[in-house]
Design a protein around this motif. Structure first.
Motif, short mmCIF file in Angstrom:
data_model
loop_
_atom_site.label_atom_id
_atom_site.label_comp_id
_atom_site.label_asym_id
_atom_site.label_seq_id
_atom_site.Cartn_x
_atom_site.Cartn_y
_atom_site.Cartn_z
N THR A 154 0.82 -1.21 0.00
CA THR A 154 0.00 0.00 0.00
C THR A 154 0.86 1.26 0.00
O THR A 154 0.43 2.31 -0.50
N SER A 155 2.07 1.17 0.55
CA SER A 155 2.93 2.36 0.64
C SER A 155 3.56 2.73 -0.71
O SER A 155 4.10 3.82 -0.86
N ILE A 156 3.51 1.81 -1.68
CA ILE A 156 4.07 2.14 -3.01
C ILE A 156 3.01 1.96 -4.09
O ILE A 156 3.30 1.59 -5.22
N ALA A 157 1.76 2.25 -3.74
CA ALA A 157 0.64 1.99 -4.64
C ALA A 157 0.70 2.80 -5.93
O ALA A 157 0.07 2.45 -6.91
N SER A 158 1.42 3.91 -5.94
CA SER A 158 1.42 4.79 -7.11
C SER A 158 2.60 4.57 -8.04
O SER A 158 2.75 5.28 -9.03
N ILE A 159 3.45 3.58 -7.75
CA ILE A 159 4.66 3.42 -8.55
C ILE A 159 4.33 3.04 -10.00
O ILE A 159 5.03 3.45 -10.94
N GLY A 160 3.25 2.29 -10.19
CA GLY A 160 2.86 1.93 -11.55
C GLY A 160 2.55 3.15 -12.39
O GLY A 160 2.88 3.21 -13.58
N SER A 161 1.92 4.15 -11.78
CA SER A 161 1.60 5.39 -12.49
C SER A 161 2.87 6.09 -12.95
O SER A 161 2.98 6.50 -14.11
N ALA A 162 3.81 6.25 -12.04
CA ALA A 162 5.04 6.98 -12.36
C ALA A 162 5.81 6.29 -13.48
O ALA A 162 6.26 6.95 -14.44
N VAL A 163 5.96 4.97 -13.39
CA VAL A 163 6.73 4.23 -14.40
C VAL A 163 6.03 4.28 -15.75
O VAL A 163 6.65 4.54 -16.79
N ALA A 164 4.72 4.06 -15.76
CA ALA A 164 3.98 4.05 -17.02
C ALA A 164 4.03 5.42 -17.69
O ALA A 164 4.25 5.52 -18.90
N LEU A 165 3.85 6.47 -16.93
CA LEU A 165 3.91 7.83 -17.50
C LEU A 165 5.30 8.11 -18.07
O LEU A 165 5.43 8.74 -19.13
N LEU A 166 6.33 7.64 -17.39
CA LEU A 166 7.70 7.83 -17.86
C LEU A 166 7.93 7.08 -19.17
O LEU A 166 8.46 7.63 -20.14
N VAL A 167 7.51 5.82 -19.22
CA VAL A 167 7.69 5.00 -20.42
C VAL A 167 6.83 5.53 -21.56
O VAL A 167 7.29 5.63 -22.71
N PHE A 168 5.57 5.89 -21.27
CA PHE A 168 4.69 6.43 -22.31
C PHE A 168 5.28 7.68 -22.94
O PHE A 168 5.27 7.84 -24.16
N SER A 169 5.80 8.58 -22.10
CA SER A 169 6.39 9.82 -22.60
C SER A 169 7.60 9.52 -23.48
O SER A 169 7.78 10.14 -24.54
N THR A 170 8.41 8.57 -23.05
CA THR A 170 9.61 8.21 -23.83
C THR A 170 9.22 7.61 -25.18
O THR A 170 9.86 7.90 -26.21
N VAL A 171 8.18 6.78 -25.20
CA VAL A 171 7.70 6.20 -26.46
C VAL A 171 7.28 7.29 -27.43
O VAL A 171 7.61 7.25 -28.62
N THR A 172 6.57 8.30 -26.92
CA THR A 172 6.11 9.38 -27.79
C THR A 172 7.27 10.21 -28.31
O THR A 172 7.27 10.65 -29.47
N VAL A 173 8.29 10.43 -27.49
CA VAL A 173 9.50 11.13 -27.96
C VAL A 173 10.13 10.34 -29.11
O VAL A 173 10.52 10.91 -30.14
N GLY A 174 10.22 9.02 -28.94
CA GLY A 174 10.76 8.19 -30.01
C GLY A 174 9.89 8.22 -31.26
O GLY A 174 10.40 8.10 -32.38
N HIS A 175 8.59 8.42 -31.07
CA HIS A 175 7.66 8.46 -32.21
C HIS A 175 7.96 9.66 -33.12
O HIS A 175 7.68 9.61 -34.33
N PHE A 176 8.52 10.73 -32.55
CA PHE A 176 8.85 11.89 -33.38
C PHE A 176 9.82 11.52 -34.50
O PHE A 176 9.81 12.13 -35.56
N ARG A 177 10.66 10.52 -34.25
CA ARG A 177 11.61 10.08 -35.27
C ARG A 177 10.95 9.20 -36.33
O ARG A 177 11.53 8.95 -37.38
N LEU A 178 9.76 8.73 -36.04
CA LEU A 178 9.13 7.73 -36.89
C LEU A 178 7.82 8.19 -37.52
O LEU A 178 7.19 7.43 -38.27
N PHE A 179 7.38 9.42 -37.23
CA PHE A 179 6.02 9.82 -37.61
C PHE A 179 5.79 9.78 -39.12
O PHE A 179 4.67 9.58 -39.57
N ARG A 180 6.84 9.94 -39.92
CA ARG A 180 6.66 9.85 -41.37
C ARG A 180 6.36 8.42 -41.79
O ARG A 180 5.61 8.18 -42.74
N GLU A 181 6.96 7.45 -41.07
CA GLU A 181 6.70 6.04 -41.38
C GLU A 181 5.32 5.60 -40.89
O GLU A 181 4.65 4.79 -41.52
N THR A 182 4.90 6.11 -39.74
CA THR A 182 3.63 5.69 -39.17
C THR A 182 2.44 6.48 -39.73
O THR A 182 1.29 6.04 -39.60
#
Length: 427
Positions: free
Chosen positions: A340-368
């Protein structure tokens, strides 16, 4: 010889339900009290905003998934955007470790509910029942994705039906004065609460790992992502309107995880309370099932490209090593720690990974074929949510902040350690 596509039997609806089951887990039960303490009776608006942000991120994932459909899911997108170096590797270890923690927390929540029903809330039995759930869902995932999808469809259908009945009944009998805008807090508080309610949408990322099981992932994956987010947003808004239209914000905060069950009492009586407890058990079961599902395709894909050790691409009998490792970590966490004391860790990690994925998407947006403006808005919204989360929730949860730093450090050590060892073997 059977063609590979013949083995892909998951439908769009089943992929959708894996995402919905991952989202509509313990989150909706646990979040209402915490969000109500910040946003008051405007929690429904907070869910709506969080759903819009998730939709923007879902657009990025849908475009990437249509272009790069693999079992590696969103971690494959990291590799595409940044190459198979340390950024993608650390992100992969981070996501895998955090996934184990989230599975453990949901299993612990199941244990708590189940123990209250069969063992008077005894803590020992809560842990035992949580571990048993992880073992059962591990066995189900080992049977195969078809079994996972079928069980998930049944669980999610039942949960959605019950929550729909709850929402209709409570909204039909609500007190509109409890939801009057004059009682809402300021805009700042509502925005701050989005960092909490966004947690309820994090599970949609699991859908990206279903690409390996879809016959036509380029078309079906985006549909599953959008449909899952639409269903989850509708359910969250309707349930929060029903709860806060029945109970005062202070009552919701006081009842916490049982607020939904308490809100069912005025119209459905004690039977309504029991029904919502059963719903909590079913939804947490579905969330553990969905949480373990990515471990197989994800680790096999990462092992095949050298991001994870080769052992993660193997199986022990019917049990893939990646599944066993994630389940093992979850069982250790459920058994030995107060989560219960670390209940929010999933939020922090997911937001960090999601943001990084979108940064990487900037390099690929012409392909996608993605719209760069939408990607910028998605990144700003997701990063903004992460910043608000860090300046509000993490500040008040030092244990979560320390756990997050520990997970990041372990992920860095695992990535550099494995790749250094692999480089030495090649020389």
């Amino acid at each position: 010889m059977v063609a590979p596509d013949v083995q892909k039997r998951m439908t769009v609806l089943q992929a959708t339900f894996i995402g919905v089951g991952s989202m509509v887990g313990a989150g909706i039960f646990a979040l209402l009290g915490a969000a109500g303490a910040v946003a008051g009776s405007a929690v429904w608006l907070s869910f709506l905003i969080a759903g819009a942000i998730a939709g923007l991120q879902g657009y990025s994932f849908a475009k990437l998934g249509a272009r790069y459909p693999t079992g590696g899911g969103l971690l494959e997108y990291l590799s595409r955007g940044f190459g198979q170096g340390h950024i993608a590797g650390i992100g992969a270890w981070l996501f895998f470790t955090a996934g184990s923690i989230v599975v453990a927390m949901i299993a612990a929540s199941f244990g708590g509910y189940a123990s209250s029903v069969v063992a008077g809330g005894d803590e020992f039995w809560a842990k035992v029942l949580g571990v048993l759930l992880v073992l059962a869902m591990t066995a189900l995932n080992a049977v195969g994705s078809t079994a996972v999808a079928r069980v998930q469809s049944v669980l999610v259908t039942i949960v959605l039906c019950i929550l729909t009945v709850f929402a209709v009944v409570t909204i039909a009998n609500w007190n509109p004065a409890l939801l009057a805008p004059s009682g809402y807090p300021g805009v700042r508080e509502i925005i701050a609460s989005v960092a909490l309610t966004f947690f309820a949408f994090l599970g949609f990322g699991v859908i990206t790992f279903t690409a390996k099981d879809l016959p036509n992932p380029s078309r079906q994956l985006p549909r599953a992502i959008y449909l899952a987010l639409a269903i989850a947003t509708t359910v969250y808004v309707a349930v929060s309107l029903g709860v806060f239209g029945t109970l005062t914000a202070n009552q919701v905060v006081e009842y916490g995880a049982t607020a939904i069950a308490e809100a069912a009492k005025p119209t459905l009586g004690q039977a309504g309370y029991v029904l919502m407890v059963i719903t909590a058990l079913l939804s947490t079961t579905g969330a553990v099932n969905a949480g373990l599902y990515p471990s197989i395709g994800m680790t096999r894909q990462l092992a095949s490209i050298g991001q994870f050790p080769p052992v993660f691409g193997r199986s022990g009998g019917r049990f893939p090593v990646g599944l066993l490792v994630m389940a093992g970590l979850a069982i250790i966490l459920v058994s030995a720690f107060d989560l219960t004391s670390i209940a929010s860790i999933g939020s922090a990690v997911a937001l960090l990974v999601f943001s990084t994925v979108t940064v990487g998407h900037f390099r690929l947006f012409r392909e996608t074929g993605a719209n760069i403006v939408v990607l910028v808005i998605a990144l700003v919204a997701t990063l903004g949510t992460l910043i608000v989360f860090c300046t509000t929730t993490l500040v008040n949860e030092p244990a979560t902040a320390l756990a997050l730093l520990a997970v990041v450090a372990l992920s860095i050590i695992a990535d550099f350690g494995w790749k250094s060892a692999a480089a030495r073997k090649q020389t």
